[in-house]
Every structure is written in C-alpha cells, then in structure tokens.
Design a protein around this motif. Structure first.
Motif, mmCIF file in Angstrom:
data_model
loop_
_atom_site.group_PDB
_atom_site.id
_atom_site.type_symbol
_atom_site.label_atom_id
_atom_site.label_comp_id
_atom_site.label_asym_id
_atom_site.label_seq_id
_atom_site.Cartn_x
_atom_site.Cartn_y
_atom_site.Cartn_z
ATOM 1 N N ASN A 23 0.819 -1.210 0.000
ATOM 2 C CA ASN A 23 0.000 0.000 0.000
ATOM 3 C C ASN A 23 0.852 1.259 0.000
ATOM 4 N N ASN A 75 -1.546 -4.144 -4.059
ATOM 5 C CA ASN A 75 -1.632 -3.376 -5.306
ATOM 6 C C ASN A 75 -1.157 -4.174 -6.517
ATOM 7 N N ARG A 113 -3.368 -3.916 -9.776
ATOM 8 C CA ARG A 113 -3.323 -2.586 -10.394
ATOM 9 C C ARG A 113 -2.043 -2.377 -11.171
#
Length: 343
Positions: free
Chosen positions: A237, A308, A311
């Motif tokens: 993060n 993540n 993404r």
C-alpha cells in the motif's frame, strides 16, 4: 517450508493494514487463524480525528511508530486550530529531529494538560490483539514475530537515502543473499524496530518489504521460477520493493513509493533492473528510495504479491503462498522464525 515446533504470532504491519497469523503446530496453515486489520497508523489517525471533531487537544503518549495516516491527522488537527502535545518518544513518530516536530506546531512535554485526549502510539497493539483473540477462546502465543518498515535514525538527511544505504550495506556484508536483509536482533539504528522490541522483548522484528518476498517463495511455483531467475515484486500500500533473484542470490533491487508508480513505469523499472541499467539516482529523483545492482539477470519471469498487485502487474504471476496473498509477510516471518530461532 514452514514447520514450526511452537506456536507463533506473526504480525506484518503495513501502511493500510496489519496482517496477523496465529501459527499452531499440528494445524494446517490454511486453517490457521488469520486477521487483516487496520494498521496501527490508521487506528491512531482515527483517534486523532475523533479528538478534532470533539474540538479537544491531543496528547501523543507511547513509543515511536510508523507515520503516514497519523501524521496527516496531526497536521489536520493543528490546521483546525487545536493543540497537539507529545512525549519525546512519541514525537519521534513525526520526525527524528525534535526541532522539526516543534516547527510543525507540536509541543513536546512529558505530561498532558488536563483537557487533552491521550492517544497511545505503538506499532504493536498487544492489548487489542489479546482482547480480540480472547473473545474467541484463542490463547495468545508466547513467541512473536513482527515486521515494520524502518528508515533508520536520520534526523538531518533524507530518510529515503538512509534506508537504502542500510539495505545496500547489509547486502554487501551478506554476499547479496536474500536473508542478508534480515537481522535478529535488528540494528540499533533501526529505531522503529527497536521501539517494537521494547514493547515485545524477545520478538523477532524485521522489515516488511523482504518478508513479503520471502513469504512469496513459499508458493511452490515461485520457488521453481527462482531456480532459474525471477523478478519478485511486493506492491504494498505504501511502498513497492522489487528484487531480481536466482536461487537465494539477489542480483538487484529497487524500492519506490507505490503511489508514484503506474504499470508502464513499473515495467520499465523491472526491465532495466534485470539488464542492470537502473540507477539509484533516477529512482530517488522520482521520489523513491533507490536501486542497487550486483549483476544483470536475464529473465522474463515476473512474480508479484501485495495489495496493489493487480493494479500494477495484472499479467504477472500472482503469488499466493498457502492460498493467501495478504498473509505473505506473515508466512515470511514464520519462515524466518524457523531459520533464526530454530523454531
């Protein structure tokens, strides 16, 4: 790969979450008790925001802990016109230099004024975890392993530079072996880790970035890929840490802030890390920590873990050790407990 003789509480403290594993001998890891909870900085920030809404002063009392959300909440509280006080140790959460803390508007003092809301600062929320587990009749393990990200004590220079220099020194001293990034006990300079150790004497305390990648190697497919060479990425993060790895030898690494990366930039960094042309200066100038390369590693194999991952690297192999990506850091801690504590 993980077969401990004793129970273990493993906590991987990140910017958004703290991920918790209760390892118990004789129970399959898949059936272990696992928690994904708000990180201590998120919890602390919400307590500060509650005081802001109540128009009350805040007194920070506890140990040095990770920043992020809590620092933002302190700034917002001060901007709203309400005082913030902190003990010397708690103030180090905001900056290593107390003069920088005072310049922010925080008064450093040993005791709170009578009308202040006391907010406890710590990366190890032992009372809360004990209470949560007790509600389900779960015994609290005697053995504890905790991962936090520590930049080291750096009051008068960039802590990004300082952190990466420490990583490079440990790699050089350890022959660029994967486990050279882990010390038990941690360096005295790692003040955040030392604060956790004071709260949890005897705990294994180390860094979040490497443990997630060590945990990813508990995935059998990742271990097979590492034999011939692989790029391992932990897209957390707050931070993204990337290794090129063959066996247990690190060929190169870089660390950046996740929020500054997009898929195109990250893939470019990965390609140039593998061919040995990525420099620490360009990563630092882009807002990251740095890069270090021992030797090129020609590989197209890329593995990613971390919240993540989809993404940033949706096409890479998504590591899921024991079927659970979010606990990769905890699995890494359990493996390190076995290695360093002979557990």
């Amino acid at each position: 790969m993980i077969d401990l003789k004793t129970s273990l509480l493993a906590i991987d403290v990140g910017r958004g979450t703290q991920d918790v594993l209760i390892y118990e001998p004789g129970r399959s890891i898949e059936n272990s008790i696992k928690l994904v909870l708000p990180s201590p900085t998120v919890v602390t920030a919400e307590k500060i925001r509650q005081a802001t809404r109540a128009e009350r002063p805040v007194f920070l009392d506890g140990t040095l802990m990770g920043g992020g959300a809590n620092t933002g909440a302190v700034r917002a509280h001060l901007a709203a016109g309400f005082p913030v006080y902190a003990t010397p140790e708690a103030a180090a959460t905001l900056h290593d230099d107390p003069e920088r803390v005072r310049a922010l508007g925080v008064e450093i003092r040993a005791t709170p004024p009578g009308d202040a809301v006391t907010v406890h600062t710590t990366d190890y929320m032992e009372p809360e975890l004990r209470k949560a587990l007790s509600l389900f009749g779960v015994d609290y393990p005697q053995n504890v392993a905790i991962a936090v990200q520590d930049h080291g004590y750096s009051p008068h220079r960039s802590n990004r530079i300082h952190r990466f220099e420490l990583m490079r020194e440990r790699l050089d001293a350890g022959g660029w072996d994967l486990l050279s990034l882990v010390r038990d006990p941690p360096l005295a300079d790692m003040t955040r880790m030392q604060a956790v150790r004071r709260r949890a004497p005897g705990a294994l305390v180390t860094d979040t970035g490497p443990v997630a990648l060590i945990g990813a190697l508990c995935d059998p497919q990742v271990r097979r890929m590492a034999k011939t060479g692989v790029t391992l990425v932990n897209a957390g993060n707050g931070h993204t840490l990337c290794f090129t790895l063959k066996g247990r030898e690190i060929h190169g690494l870089f660390e950046h802030h996740t929020g500054a990366l997009d898929p195109t930039k990250l893939q470019d960094y990965i390609r140039r890390l593998a061919d040995g042309t990525l420099t620490t200066e360009e990563v630092f100038d882009d807002g990251g920590h740095g890069a270090a390369v021992s030797k090129p590693l020609a590989t197209g194999a890329v593995v990613v873990t971390g919240p993540n991952r989809l993404r940033l690297l949706p096409e890479a192999y998504q590591a899921a050790p024991f079927g659970d990506m979010m606990l990769a850091g905890c699995f890494g801690l359990a493996y390190l407990w076995k290695v360093f504590r002979k557990g």
